[in-house]
Scaffold this motif. Structure first.
Motif, PDB file in Angstrom:
ATOM      1  N   ALA A 110       0.846  -1.201   0.000  1.00 25.73           N
ATOM      2  CA  ALA A 110       0.000   0.000   0.000  1.00 25.73           C
ATOM      3  C   ALA A 110       0.875   1.242   0.000  1.00 25.73           C
ATOM      4  O   ALA A 110       0.682   2.147  -0.823  1.00 25.73           O
ATOM      5  N   ALA A 111       1.886   1.281   0.874  1.00 26.90           N
ATOM      6  CA  ALA A 111       2.749   2.465   0.948  1.00 26.90           C
ATOM      7  C   ALA A 111       3.522   2.641  -0.354  1.00 26.90           C
ATOM      8  O   ALA A 111       3.625   3.746  -0.884  1.00 26.90           O
TER       9      ALA A 111
ATOM     10  N   VAL B 276       1.214   3.776  -3.466  1.00 25.75           N
ATOM     11  CA  VAL B 276       0.757   5.162  -3.359  1.00 25.75           C
ATOM     12  C   VAL B 276       1.921   6.115  -3.624  1.00 25.75           C
ATOM     13  O   VAL B 276       1.765   7.131  -4.300  1.00 25.75           O
TER      14      VAL B 276
ATOM     15  N   GLU C 164       2.794   6.169  -7.426  1.00 21.62           N
ATOM     16  CA  GLU C 164       1.761   6.770  -8.257  1.00 21.62           C
ATOM     17  C   GLU C 164       1.951   8.270  -8.400  1.00 21.62           C
ATOM     18  O   GLU C 164       1.650   8.838  -9.436  1.00 21.62           O
TER      19      GLU C 164
ATOM     20  N   ARG D 171      16.240  -2.220  -0.363  1.00 18.96           N
ATOM     21  CA  ARG D 171      15.773  -2.263   1.017  1.00 18.96           C
ATOM     22  C   ARG D 171      14.566  -1.331   1.104  1.00 18.96           C
ATOM     23  O   ARG D 171      14.452  -0.399   0.316  1.00 18.96           O
TER      24      ARG D 171
ATOM     25  N   GLN E  83      15.186   2.418   1.318  1.00 18.23           N
ATOM     26  CA  GLN E  83      15.777   2.933   0.076  1.00 18.23           C
ATOM     27  C   GLN E  83      14.708   3.130  -0.990  1.00 18.23           C
ATOM     28  O   GLN E  83      14.726   4.110  -1.738  1.00 18.23           O
TER      29      GLN E  83
ATOM     30  N   ARG F  71      12.829   6.241  -0.158  1.00 18.42           N
ATOM     31  CA  ARG F  71      13.667   7.404  -0.413  1.00 18.42           C
ATOM     32  C   ARG F  71      13.691   7.706  -1.914  1.00 18.42           C
ATOM     33  O   ARG F  71      13.551   8.856  -2.323  1.00 18.42           O
TER      34      ARG F  71
ATOM     35  N   GLY G 229      -8.217   5.894  -5.420  1.00 16.87           N
ATOM     36  CA  GLY G 229      -6.828   5.484  -5.566  1.00 16.87           C
ATOM     37  C   GLY G 229      -5.920   5.969  -4.463  1.00 16.87           C
ATOM     38  O   GLY G 229      -4.908   5.351  -4.190  1.00 16.87           O
TER      39      GLY G 229
ATOM     40  N   VAL H 287      -7.300   4.442   0.048  1.00 17.61           N
ATOM     41  CA  VAL H 287      -6.217   3.502   0.377  1.00 17.61           C
ATOM     42  C   VAL H 287      -5.680   3.817   1.769  1.00 17.61           C
ATOM     43  O   VAL H 287      -5.516   2.931   2.606  1.00 17.61           O
TER      44      VAL H 287
ATOM     45  N   PHE I  94      -5.926   1.631   5.105  1.00 16.63           N
ATOM     46  CA  PHE I  94      -4.660   1.403   5.792  1.00 16.63           C
ATOM     47  C   PHE I  94      -4.824   1.646   7.293  1.00 16.63           C
ATOM     48  O   PHE I  94      -4.470   0.820   8.126  1.00 16.63           O
TER      49      PHE I  94
ATOM     50  N   GLN J  44      20.900   6.654   7.295  1.00 15.18           N
ATOM     51  CA  GLN J  44      21.875   6.363   6.257  1.00 15.18           C
ATOM     52  C   GLN J  44      22.104   7.626   5.443  1.00 15.18           C
ATOM     53  O   GLN J  44      21.137   8.235   4.970  1.00 15.18           O
TER      54      GLN J  44
ATOM     55  N   ILE K 205      23.363   8.631   2.150  1.00 15.72           N
ATOM     56  CA  ILE K 205      23.739   7.954   0.906  1.00 15.72           C
ATOM     57  C   ILE K 205      24.921   8.651   0.250  1.00 15.72           C
ATOM     58  O   ILE K 205      25.866   8.011  -0.181  1.00 15.72           O
TER      59      ILE K 205
END
Lengths: 340, 203
Positions: free
Chosen positions: A153-154, A157, A160, A303, A306, A309, B64, B68, B72, B178, B180
């Motif tokens: 779900a996360a 969305v 999109e 991951r 990541q 992000r 959409g 959702v 959730f 992290q 990057i």
């Protein structure tokens, strides 16, 4: 109005619609079977294996044998599951992955419904795909499927949003939401060339939207068994499987329409433009599908942090910037299509 | 034409029935699923009206994205179904009052016949819907006549977004993040250090 006849008002228009639907969906479903075969074969070649080679010549009937085996198995519904939602989820996934084909133009005028908001319809249908997964994860009443559903779900969305902006960039260059007009606008140059960064963003987002590697965290087998369809067996599993691959083909045809000129030949010169449009369309879809499989064979899984992000901190600002740049460019050089 | 009216009745019947199920379903997740069904059928009705752009926006935005997140949240809540039904009679009079007021207001509107097409067009500046795509028509009105309102609604959404971020953002202190770009800039020069250590002394 007063002379109602079943034959002229119901049977004929209804029959024509059903015949059109069959003419599109049968090839799609059969090509799903061959896509699964092609995927196994290409992955095998990447990994220096043979792949399926027993059923039929070169193992080409392997998918049909697999489908037959799955369909004859027992369909197990877990005792603690929410039975109606559990059985509804794969059906919804399957129906949504097939519903999008209604607006896809295969060649000039080869389309079931040539609606004005075709691209919005495709976007809406692909954004509904998440429901099949959430419902499956919740109704299974089990930990792994639920985690898979939440991840999905996360993820869907998030991606999109950038897909939406990429579509807006293309629409700015076309001036219409009609899919046939989007293809016709690419007669001079395919949008993949002037909008190359958006093409890349769209392709990677399409991987995330269809839950393909390297973004297949909802069904990540090394941590979540099989993710949201852990509890599914037999026919309901087949429906999920078919739905996933059909939506992969749908996303590739969307990529082809938006960026690679749909049914148009690469150059408008003699031997190329003599080939029927539908063949060009299919060749381009096969190319994108090959990219999907190639990516699966070569990249390690992301991951989860990541993945998020990449979606929110890189693709969203990039696509937003590109919308502004494209709009500015079109206005400065007075190239806005169908201006009022 | 008959196919058209059959489609209309199917869509409106399913929309009304699923709206009823939203408030009567026992399981909150089922309620949200019925809400989604209702949205989809409403967008089908929009398509039948010829407002295809609104129909698609309804599906993209509400079904959409909004629903959702709604699903959730409802899925994650630990809801006690027995406790949920306890307050039913307590809230019944208040809910009934609201419903009655709404029905009376709608009735007045229809009885005074101010809801006919002619009177409505006096208030709303809408372009004629004939051969132009309605996406274009909405654009023509929204970015010209209603430009300031459009901007203000954008600002309201921005304020809501900033507000919700401020409410939920809290400093959790020791969170390992992290970085990057710093990881990407590591090479043999800055990752490994060469040191001469004298015998018997250490670093």
């Amino acid at each position: 109005m007063n002379s109602f006849s079943y034959f002229h008002d119901l049977i004929i228009p209804g029959g024509i619609i059903i015949a059109q639907i069959m003419a599109v969906l049968m090839p799609v479903l059969i090509s799903v079977a061959f896509l699964v075969y092609a995927e196994r074969k290409v992955l095998a070649l990447i990994q220096l294996r043979r792949g399926p080679n027993v059923v039929g010549p070169f193992g080409i009937l392997q998918s049909f044998a697999d489908a037959l085996k799955l369909l004859t198995k027992e369909n197990i519904v877990p005792a603690n599951s929410n039975k109606i939602v559990f059985l509804l989820a794969p059906i919804i996934t399957m129906v949504l992955s097939l519903a999008g084909w209604a607006v896809i133009p295969f060649a000039p005028n080869w389309v079931i419904a040539d609606i004005n908001v075709g691209i919005m319809y495709l976007f809406a249908v692909s954004s509904l795909g998440v429901y099949g997964i959430i419902m499956a994860g919740w109704a299974s009443n089990s930990q792994y499927p639920f985690l898979g559903a939440l991840r999905s779900a996360a993820q869907m969305v998030s991606y999109e949003v950038s897909i939406g902006f990429v579509i807006i960039t293309v629409l700015l260059c076309v001036g219409s939401l009609n899919l046939s007009k989007i293809v016709e606008a690419q007669e001079t140059v395919w949008f993949a060339i002037p909008l190359l960064p958006m093409f890349v963003v769209f392709f990677i987002s399409a991987l995330a939207e269809t839950n393909r590697l390297p973004f297949d965290l909802p069904e990540d087998e090394s941590t979540l068994v099989a993710g949201f369809f852990t509890e599914y067996s037999s026919a309901s599993f087949v429906l999920f499987f078919l739905g996933e691959y059909a939506s992969m083909i749908l996303m590739s045809s969307m990529t082809v329409i938006l960026f690679m000129g749909g049914w148009l030949p690469p150059f408008d010169i003699f031997p190329l433009n003599a080939v029927p449009g539908v063949i060009w369309f299919v060749i381009k879809i096969i190319f994108i599908l090959f990219l999907f499989i190639w990516v699966r064979g070569t990249f390690p899984r992301y991951r989860y942090d990541q993945l998020m992000r990449l979606g929110w901190k890189i693709f969203l600002p990039l696509s937003l910037l590109w919308v502004v740049l494209t709009a500015g460019f079109l206005i400065v050089f007075d190239m806005v299509p169908n201006s009022l | 034409m008959y196919l058209y009216s059959i489609t209309f009745y199917i869509f409106s019947l399913v929309a009304v029935l699923s709206a009823l199920m939203v408030i009567s379903a026992r399981n909150p997740v089922h309620s949200v699923l019925f809400l989604i069904l209702s949205f989809v059928n409403a967008s089908g009705l929009f398509v039948l009206l010829g407002a295809e752009f609104l129909a698609m926006i309804l599906v993209v935005v509400y079904v959409g994205a909004v629903a959702v997140l709604f699903l959730f949240v409802v899925m994650m809540l630990d809801i006690n179904f027995v406790k949920l039904r306890e307050g039913f009679l307590q809230y019944l009079p208040f809910g009934a009052l609201l419903g009655i007021v709404l029905i009376i207001e709608l009735g007045i509107l229809f009885l005074t016949k101010s809801f006919s097409e002619n009177s409505l067009s006096q208030f709303v500046q809408s372009p004629q819907i004939n051969e132009v795509e309605n996406t274009k028509l909405i654009g023509q009105v929204l970015y010209t006549d209603y430009f300031y309102l459009f901007q203000i609604s954008g600002l309201i959404l921005l304020v809501a977004m900033v507000g919700s971020i401020t409410l939920t953002l809290r400093d959790r202190g020791q969170v390992k993040r992290q970085n990057i770009s710093s990881q990407n800039f590591i090479d043999a020069k800055n990752a490994v250090e060469k040191k001469k250590i004298k015998l018997g002394e250490g670093i």
